[in-house]
Design an enzyme around this catalytic site. Structure first.
Site, PDB file in Angstrom:
ATOM      1  N   CYS A 196       0.832  -1.211   0.000  1.00 57.06           N
ATOM      2  CA  CYS A 196       0.000   0.000   0.000  1.00 57.06           C
ATOM      3  C   CYS A 196       0.866   1.260   0.000  1.00 57.06           C
ATOM      4  CB  CYS A 196      -0.916   0.020   1.225  1.00 57.06           C
ATOM      5  SG  CYS A 196      -2.002  -1.410   1.319  1.00 57.06           S
ATOM      6  N   ARG A 214      -7.816  -4.492  -3.068  1.00 59.41           N
ATOM      7  CA  ARG A 214      -7.360  -3.328  -3.849  1.00 59.41           C
ATOM      8  C   ARG A 214      -8.346  -3.129  -5.005  1.00 59.41           C
ATOM      9  NH1 ARG A 214      -2.365  -2.594  -1.666  1.00 59.41           N
ATOM     10  NH2 ARG A 214      -1.564  -4.536  -0.781  1.00 59.41           N
TER      11      ARG A 214
END
Ligand code: BEZ
Length: 235
Positions: free
Chosen positions: A53, A136
């Site tokens: 991330c 995601r």
């Protein structure tokens, strides 16, 4: 069949983006209403203070100006709280150097979604992958608030940002010129024209009477040079 996992309906391409108000690192947002007139990439990440991330946020922030040139804004989301978001983004700016990126400031809004209400409304919680983190997800939303592209990645797989930019370029080119874009299309590559509406037009195309190349009656392409495409879609 018994349903043992809590799932929620997932929005689909062509649907109006589910509306919500949320607290973010840039104040409250009213989505998608306040983005009317802009394209938006609404994306989720699994968790703050995690490496994949972090690499993605640094890349998104570095590419923010490039997306802006396509009238495209960024909005992030995870199920972490606001103070976690603020601390993580500060750490990124102050400490992380990665692939030539450093001192990276994330100025686009990052939604806190501790209730998971927004994540669930967008199908970002996929229990087979994680019941406690968003996958995601990427939602490309057009200036009318319509979802135009959806991409999901698992927790372990960082997104390809060239592809995200290509998606925005291709959607905008398709809208601007009334065409479709073939495999791996990039601005400057030939585009696909709609099927001929009549046999006469199809024959003219096949005979090369239009500035169109037909590989068969159902598969015709034409050139739009890069400058023309960019002139239409890039600020
Ligand atoms: C990461 O961003 O590195 C990550 C987050 C959640 C699960 C696995 C990896």
């Amino acid at each position: 069949m018994e349903n043992t996992t809590a799932t929620s309906a997932m929005p689909r391409i062509g649907d109006q983006a589910p509306a919500f108000k949320a607290v973010t690192t840039q104040g409250e947002i009213n989505f998608p209403a306040q983005y009317a007139g802009s394209w938006v990439i609404l994306f989720s990440h699994p968790a703050d203070f995690t490496p994949v991330c972090t690499s993605e946020f640094m890349t998104f922030a570095t590419m923010q100006d490039e997306f802006a040139r396509y009238n495209t804004k960024l909005v992030g989301l995870s199920v972490d709280g606001l103070y976690s978001h603020i601390a993580w983004l500060r750490t990124i700016k102050e400490k992380i150097v990665y692939k030539g990126m450093k001192d990276v400031e994330v100025t686009f809004p990052l939604i806190e979604d501790i209730t998971m209400d927004v994540a669930k409304a967008y199908g970002m919680i996929q229990p087979g992958e994680s019941t406690t983190k968003a996958v995601r997800a990427v939602f490309v939303v057009d200036p009318k608030g319509v979802i135009r592209t959806i991409i999901y990645y698992p927790l372990s797989l960082g997104r390809n940002f060239d592809e995200l930019l290509r998606v925005v370029q291709a959607l905008q080119a398709a809208d601007a010129f009334g065409v479709a874009t073939p495999a791996d299309w990039r601005p400057g590559d030939d585009v696909i024209v709609p099927p001929a509406g009549s046999c006469g037009v199809a024959k003219d195309r096949m005979d090369g009477k239009e500035d169109i190349t037909c590989h068969d009656w159902f598969f015709c392409t034409k050139k739009i040079d890069k400058e023309t495409v960019m002139g239409a879609i890039r600020k």
